[in-house]
Design an enzyme around this catalytic site. Structure first.
Site, short mmCIF file in Angstrom:
data_model
loop_
_atom_site.label_atom_id
_atom_site.label_comp_id
_atom_site.label_asym_id
_atom_site.label_seq_id
_atom_site.Cartn_x
_atom_site.Cartn_y
_atom_site.Cartn_z
N ASN A 93 5.02 79.54 41.05
CA ASN A 93 4.56 80.92 41.15
C ASN A 93 5.48 81.82 40.32
OD1 ASN A 93 2.38 80.50 43.00
ND2 ASN A 93 3.88 80.27 44.64
N CYS A 102 -2.98 75.11 41.05
CA CYS A 102 -3.66 76.34 40.67
C CYS A 102 -4.90 75.95 39.89
CB CYS A 102 -2.74 77.23 39.85
SG CYS A 102 -3.55 78.67 39.12
N GLY A 103 -6.06 76.38 40.36
CA GLY A 103 -7.31 75.97 39.72
C GLY A 103 -7.46 76.47 38.30
N ASN A 104 -7.16 77.74 38.06
CA ASN A 104 -7.18 78.23 36.68
C ASN A 104 -6.09 77.57 35.86
OD1 ASN A 104 -9.34 80.11 36.97
ND2 ASN A 104 -7.95 81.55 37.96
N CYS A 253 -8.10 83.74 40.49
CA CYS A 253 -7.46 82.62 41.20
C CYS A 253 -8.51 81.54 41.37
CB CYS A 253 -6.91 83.07 42.55
SG CYS A 253 -6.21 81.74 43.55
N GLY A 254 -8.30 80.40 40.72
CA GLY A 254 -9.30 79.34 40.75
C GLY A 254 -9.51 78.74 42.12
#
Length: 314
Positions: A93, A102-104, A253-254
C-alpha cells in the site's frame, strides 16, 4: 512518454539511488513498479511511503515489485501447489504496509512484465502469477486483461446469510450510519449501498470511514449506487467510490469493484445477472461470476492497464 529522472527524494530512500521504475495505472488506480528478477531489492515500509508520496516522491496508490516466486517465502509456498506461478506480485500500500493483492494492480503488473520483456503473452494467452492472496490467472485481451480473482466469501458468514448485512458504516457527509456487508476477495471489503449519485458525491472520504464491527485486518470501504434500471440487456450496472485502507480514496479498486458487485448481486436476490459493469472515478471495469473448481463461485475482473512513464530514482 520518454524516460524521466525524478528530483531527489528525502534521506528515507538512501540506498535506492539509481533504481529504475515505471509508473502505471488501471482505471486511475496508480502504481510505481520495480523489476527485481534477482530478488535483491530490499524495500522498507518507509521507502515505499516516500516513493508513493504525491508531494515528495513519485506519487502512487501503491508499489509493486516484480520478483520470481522462488525468491520469496510466500512465493515458494505458493509454488508447491501452483508451480506455473513463476512471477510474484509483491504489493505494498502507499503507506508501506503489505497487502494481500490488488485487482487493478494485477493487470498493471502483467502489463509491466510484458513491457519489461520478462514474459511473452500473446493476445488470448493466459499467465498464472503469485500474490499474497493466492495464485491468479490473467488472460490478455488486446490492451485489456481479465483476471480470475478466485472465490469470494462473506467475512461474517452467519450474519450475512441471515440478515443480508453484518455491520454499519459511518462517514463524513452521511447523515446516519448505514448498513453494510463485508466481503473477502482475498483482502477485506465492506460495501455500503446508497440511494442516489448525489449522496455518493456528498460522501467525504478524506478520512477512513468507521466500520462496526471492523474485520480483524481492517477493511476497504466501498460506497455504491445501483443504476436505475439496475439491469439492461442482461448486464447489471453500479457506480462506486472507495476508501482503501493504508491509502485513502483512490480512483479505482479492482477487488473493491468485485466486492461491490458481489454485495449488490446478493441484495438483488435470485435472477440477478452474472455480468456487471462498475463505474469508478477513473473509468470502468467489468465483473463476471462463473463456476470455479470445486463448485466455488469465482469472480473475473477485466479492464485496461497502462504504463505512463519510466524513470530512475535520484
Amino acid at each position: 512518454m520518454d524516460s524521466i529522472a525524478t528530483s531527489t527524494l528525502n534521506h528515507s530512500t538512501a540506498g535506492l539511488s539509481g533504481l529504475a521504475f515505471s509508473k502505471g495505472h488501471g482505471t486511475g488506480n496508480d502504481f510505481v513498479l520495480i523489476a527485481d528478477p534477482e530478488g535483491i531489492q530490499a524495500l522498507q515500509p518507509e521507502h515505499v511511503a516516500v516513493i508513493c508520496d504525491r508531494h515528495r516522491g513519485i506519487g502512487a496508490d501503491g508499489l509493486i515489485r516484480a520478483v520470481p516466486s522462488a525468491l520469496l517465502p510466500e512465493g515458494r509456498g505458493l509454488l508447491e501447489s501452483t508451480p506455473e506461478a513463476e512471477w510474484f506480485m509483491d504489493y505494498r500500500n502507499g503507506d508501506g504496509s503489505l497487502s494481500e493483492m490488488c485487482g487493478n494492480g494485477v493487470r498493471v503488473f502483467v502489463h509491466f512484465l510484458r513491457e519489461e520483456g520478462l514474459i511473452t503473452l500473446e493476445d488470448g494467452d493466459s499467465l498464472v502469477i503469485g500474490t499474497r492472496g493466492g495464485a491468479k490467472t490473467v488472460v490478455r485481451t488486446g490492451d485489456h486483461y481479465a483476471v480470475d480473482m478466485g472465490p469470494w466469501e462473506f467475512i461474517f458468514p452467519g450474519d450475512a446469510a441471515a440478515k443480508a448485512m453484518d455491520s454499519t458504516v459511518s462517514a463524513e457527509g452521511l447523515d446516519v450510519a448505514r448498513p453494510a456487508l463485508s466481503i473477502s476477495m482475498g483482502n477485506p471489503h465492506t460495501v455500503v449501498a446508497l440511494a442516489e449519485l448525489a449522496e455518493l458525491e456528498a460522501t467525504k472520504l478524506f478520512t477512513a470511514p468507521m466500520v462496526d464491527p471492523l474485520p480483524v485486518d481492517g477493511t476497504n470501504v466501498e460506497f455504491v449506487v445501483p443504476a436505475d434500471p439496475l439491469v439492461e440487456h442482461g448486464v447489471g450496472a453500479i457506480t462506486m467510490r472507495v476508501h482503501e485502507r493504508g491509502v485513502g480514496e483512490t480512483q479505482s479498486c479492482g477487488t473493491g469493484a468485485c466486492a461491490a458487485a458481489v454485495a449488490i448481486r446478493h441484495w438483488a436476490g435470485p435472477g440477478a445477472p452474472e455480468a456487471w459493469t462498475v463505474a469508478v472515478p477513473g473509468g470502468q471495469v467489468g465483473v463476471k461470476f462463473f463456476a470455479g473448481p470445486g463448485g466455488h463461485e469465482h469472480v473475473e475482473l477485466s479492464g485496461p492497464a497502462v504504463i505512463v512513464a519510466r524513470g530512475t530514482l535520484s
